[in-house]
Design a protein around this motif. Sequence first.
Motif, PDB file in Angstrom:
ATOM      1  N   LEU A 116       0.802  -1.169   0.007  1.00  0.00           N
ATOM      2  CA  LEU A 116       0.132   0.054   0.007  1.00  0.00           C
ATOM      3  C   LEU A 116       0.844   1.222   0.058  1.00  0.00           C
ATOM      4  O   LEU A 116       1.704   1.091   0.404  1.00  0.00           O
ATOM      5  N   PRO A 117       0.525   2.240  -0.564  1.00  0.00           N
ATOM      6  CA  PRO A 117       1.109   3.590  -0.540  1.00  0.00           C
ATOM      7  C   PRO A 117       1.189   4.132   1.047  1.00  0.00           C
ATOM      8  O   PRO A 117       0.320   4.283   1.655  1.00  0.00           O
ATOM      9  N   VAL A 118       2.612   4.238   1.305  1.00  0.00           N
ATOM     10  CA  VAL A 118       2.850   5.077   2.486  1.00  0.00           C
ATOM     11  C   VAL A 118       3.443   6.435   2.438  1.00  0.00           C
ATOM     12  O   VAL A 118       4.675   6.425   1.635  1.00  0.00           O
ATOM     13  N   ILE A 119       3.033   7.274   3.153  1.00  0.00           N
ATOM     14  CA  ILE A 119       3.678   8.783   3.051  1.00  0.00           C
ATOM     15  C   ILE A 119       3.999   9.170   4.655  1.00  0.00           C
ATOM     16  O   ILE A 119       2.988   8.756   5.469  1.00  0.00           O
ATOM     17  N   PHE A 120       5.277   9.174   4.837  1.00  0.00           N
ATOM     18  CA  PHE A 120       5.752   9.529   5.888  1.00  0.00           C
ATOM     19  C   PHE A 120       6.094  10.895   6.078  1.00  0.00           C
ATOM     20  O   PHE A 120       6.933  11.372   5.317  1.00  0.00           O
ATOM     21  N   ILE A 121       5.468  11.706   6.957  1.00  0.00           N
ATOM     22  CA  ILE A 121       5.701  13.314   7.021  1.00  0.00           C
ATOM     23  C   ILE A 121       6.210  13.463   8.451  1.00  0.00           C
ATOM     24  O   ILE A 121       5.417  13.329   9.717  1.00  0.00           O
ATOM     25  N   LYS A 122       7.499  13.891   8.436  1.00  0.00           N
ATOM     26  CA  LYS A 122       8.020  14.494   9.569  1.00  0.00           C
ATOM     27  C   LYS A 122       8.013  15.967   9.512  1.00  0.00           C
ATOM     28  O   LYS A 122       8.108  16.739   8.776  1.00  0.00           O
ATOM     29  N   ILE A 123       7.165  16.486  10.666  1.00  0.00           N
ATOM     30  CA  ILE A 123       7.136  17.949  10.886  1.00  0.00           C
ATOM     31  C   ILE A 123       8.022  18.530  11.741  1.00  0.00           C
ATOM     32  O   ILE A 123       8.036  18.083  13.126  1.00  0.00           O
ATOM     33  N   TYR A 124       8.839  19.676  11.493  1.00  0.00           N
ATOM     34  CA  TYR A 124       9.459  20.422  12.152  1.00  0.00           C
ATOM     35  C   TYR A 124       9.047  21.565  12.526  1.00  0.00           C
ATOM     36  O   TYR A 124       8.416  22.301  11.470  1.00  0.00           O
ATOM     37  N   VAL A 125       9.316  22.357  13.710  1.00  0.00           N
ATOM     38  CA  VAL A 125       8.578  23.453  14.053  1.00  0.00           C
ATOM     39  C   VAL A 125       9.747  24.355  13.949  1.00  0.00           C
ATOM     40  O   VAL A 125      10.568  24.285  14.528  1.00  0.00           O
ATOM     41  N   GLU A 126       9.352  25.485  13.128  1.00  0.00           N
ATOM     42  CA  GLU A 126      10.604  26.649  12.988  1.00  0.00           C
ATOM     43  C   GLU A 126      10.105  27.571  13.922  1.00  0.00           C
ATOM     44  O   GLU A 126      10.986  28.060  14.436  1.00  0.00           O
ATOM     45  N   ASN A 127       8.851  28.100  13.904  1.00  0.00           N
ATOM     46  CA  ASN A 127       8.464  29.096  14.786  1.00  0.00           C
ATOM     47  C   ASN A 127       6.947  28.907  14.874  1.00  0.00           C
ATOM     48  O   ASN A 127       6.360  27.874  14.465  1.00  0.00           O
ATOM     49  N   ASP A 128       6.288  29.761  15.594  1.00  0.00           N
ATOM     50  CA  ASP A 128       4.825  29.800  15.854  1.00  0.00           C
ATOM     51  C   ASP A 128       4.018  29.433  14.696  1.00  0.00           C
ATOM     52  O   ASP A 128       2.938  28.821  14.539  1.00  0.00           O
ATOM     53  N   GLU A 129       4.306  30.014  13.564  1.00  0.00           N
ATOM     54  CA  GLU A 129       3.649  29.923  12.083  1.00  0.00           C
ATOM     55  C   GLU A 129       4.300  28.954  11.142  1.00  0.00           C
ATOM     56  O   GLU A 129       3.577  28.211  10.586  1.00  0.00           O
ATOM     57  N   ILE A 130       5.738  29.064  11.102  1.00  0.00           N
ATOM     58  CA  ILE A 130       6.153  28.057  10.005  1.00  0.00           C
ATOM     59  C   ILE A 130       6.715  26.707  10.675  1.00  0.00           C
ATOM     60  O   ILE A 130       7.190  26.508  11.591  1.00  0.00           O
ATOM     61  N   ARG A 131       6.391  25.767   9.646  1.00  0.00           N
ATOM     62  CA  ARG A 131       6.493  24.341   9.769  1.00  0.00           C
ATOM     63  C   ARG A 131       7.420  23.846   8.498  1.00  0.00           C
ATOM     64  O   ARG A 131       7.208  24.288   7.258  1.00  0.00           O
ATOM     65  N   LEU A 132       8.172  22.977   8.633  1.00  0.00           N
ATOM     66  CA  LEU A 132       9.028  22.335   7.692  1.00  0.00           C
ATOM     67  C   LEU A 132       8.418  20.798   7.608  1.00  0.00           C
ATOM     68  O   LEU A 132       8.514  20.243   8.512  1.00  0.00           O
ATOM     69  N   PHE A 133       7.895  20.522   6.504  1.00  0.00           N
ATOM     70  CA  PHE A 133       7.486  19.045   6.291  1.00  0.00           C
ATOM     71  C   PHE A 133       8.388  18.365   5.412  1.00  0.00           C
ATOM     72  O   PHE A 133       8.646  18.603   4.325  1.00  0.00           O
ATOM     73  N   ASP A 134       8.979  17.086   5.887  1.00  0.00           N
ATOM     74  CA  ASP A 134       9.909  16.340   5.229  1.00  0.00           C
ATOM     75  C   ASP A 134       9.169  15.112   4.824  1.00  0.00           C
ATOM     76  O   ASP A 134       8.648  14.413   5.858  1.00  0.00           O
ATOM     77  N   ILE A 135       8.686  15.183   3.631  1.00  0.00           N
ATOM     78  CA  ILE A 135       7.882  14.079   3.076  1.00  0.00           C
ATOM     79  C   ILE A 135       8.453  12.808   2.483  1.00  0.00           C
ATOM     80  O   ILE A 135       9.221  13.235   1.450  1.00  0.00           O
ATOM     81  N   ASP A 136       8.241  11.596   2.747  1.00  0.00           N
ATOM     82  CA  ASP A 136       8.924  10.718   2.146  1.00  0.00           C
ATOM     83  C   ASP A 136       7.702   9.724   1.785  1.00  0.00           C
ATOM     84  O   ASP A 136       6.664   9.243   2.330  1.00  0.00           O
ATOM     85  N   PHE A 137       7.785   9.285   0.241  1.00  0.00           N
ATOM     86  CA  PHE A 137       6.635   8.445  -0.201  1.00  0.00           C
ATOM     87  C   PHE A 137       7.488   6.830  -0.527  1.00  0.00           C
ATOM     88  O   PHE A 137       8.322   6.813  -1.260  1.00  0.00           O
ATOM     89  N   ILE A 138       6.817   5.993  -0.305  1.00  0.00           N
ATOM     90  CA  ILE A 138       6.789   4.581  -0.545  1.00  0.00           C
ATOM     91  C   ILE A 138       5.565   3.905  -1.285  1.00  0.00           C
ATOM     92  O   ILE A 138       4.507   4.306  -0.595  1.00  0.00           O
ATOM     93  N   ASN A 139       5.862   3.392  -2.121  1.00  0.00           N
ATOM     94  CA  ASN A 139       4.698   2.690  -3.108  1.00  0.00           C
ATOM     95  C   ASN A 139       3.877   3.871  -3.602  1.00  0.00           C
ATOM     96  O   ASN A 139       2.602   3.796  -3.704  1.00  0.00           O
ATOM     97  N   ALA A 140       4.101   5.094  -3.499  1.00  0.00           N
ATOM     98  CA  ALA A 140       3.026   6.358  -3.754  1.00  0.00           C
ATOM     99  C   ALA A 140       3.827   7.305  -5.006  1.00  0.00           C
ATOM    100  O   ALA A 140       3.654   8.352  -4.492  1.00  0.00           O
ATOM    101  N   ASP A 141       4.444   7.009  -5.861  1.00  0.00           N
ATOM    102  CA  ASP A 141       4.980   7.930  -6.863  1.00  0.00           C
ATOM    103  C   ASP A 141       3.828   8.946  -7.476  1.00  0.00           C
ATOM    104  O   ASP A 141       4.145   9.919  -7.530  1.00  0.00           O
ATOM    105  N   TYR A 142       2.779   8.504  -7.500  1.00  0.00           N
ATOM    106  CA  TYR A 142       1.722   9.224  -7.997  1.00  0.00           C
ATOM    107  C   TYR A 142       1.197  10.286  -7.089  1.00  0.00           C
ATOM    108  O   TYR A 142       0.898  11.324  -7.698  1.00  0.00           O
TER     109      TYR A 142
END
Length: 152
Positions: A116-142
């Motif tokens: 099954l398609p797996v999406i792994f999202i690690k969310i880093y807090v930069e400050n009150d508003e800004i977030r960095l989303f590090d997204i990894d896709f497995i079986n989910a090229d689409y």
Amino acid sequence: MKVQINSLKELKQLTNRLANCLKGNEIILLQGNLAAGKTTFTRYLVSSIDPSVEDEVNSPTFSIMNEYETSKFPIYHIDLYRVKDFDFTDVLGNGIVIVEWAEKKLKNELSQYTNLPVIFIKIYVENDEIRLFDIDFINADYLKECISTLYS
């Protein structure tokens, strides 16, 4: 793929795009500190799929799993903050599975256990508003292709 989210409006744009790309059998694993935005991401994603369900979305910290019946497919929202072992067999492939407090170990286990398609999202807090989303896709090229058109 790394995506910087500077506002709730930008988060809504990301979840709208993702919602339009989902087929209904994906596993979305969310990792991040307290108040990183895992439940907010989930609320926006669910409301992008079916706005009538938005008010039902809340953190399943104490219930462990919330199920949302949308007009497109069921969504299983699981919180592993207090649980170290969870049996996913009843929900995998039967709708969208969103897991908060997912460890990298779970990503590896699920990607080996299922195609099954797996999406792994690690969310880093930069400050009150800004977030960095590090997204990894497995079986989910689409999904990667669909989302990347928003950020290229």
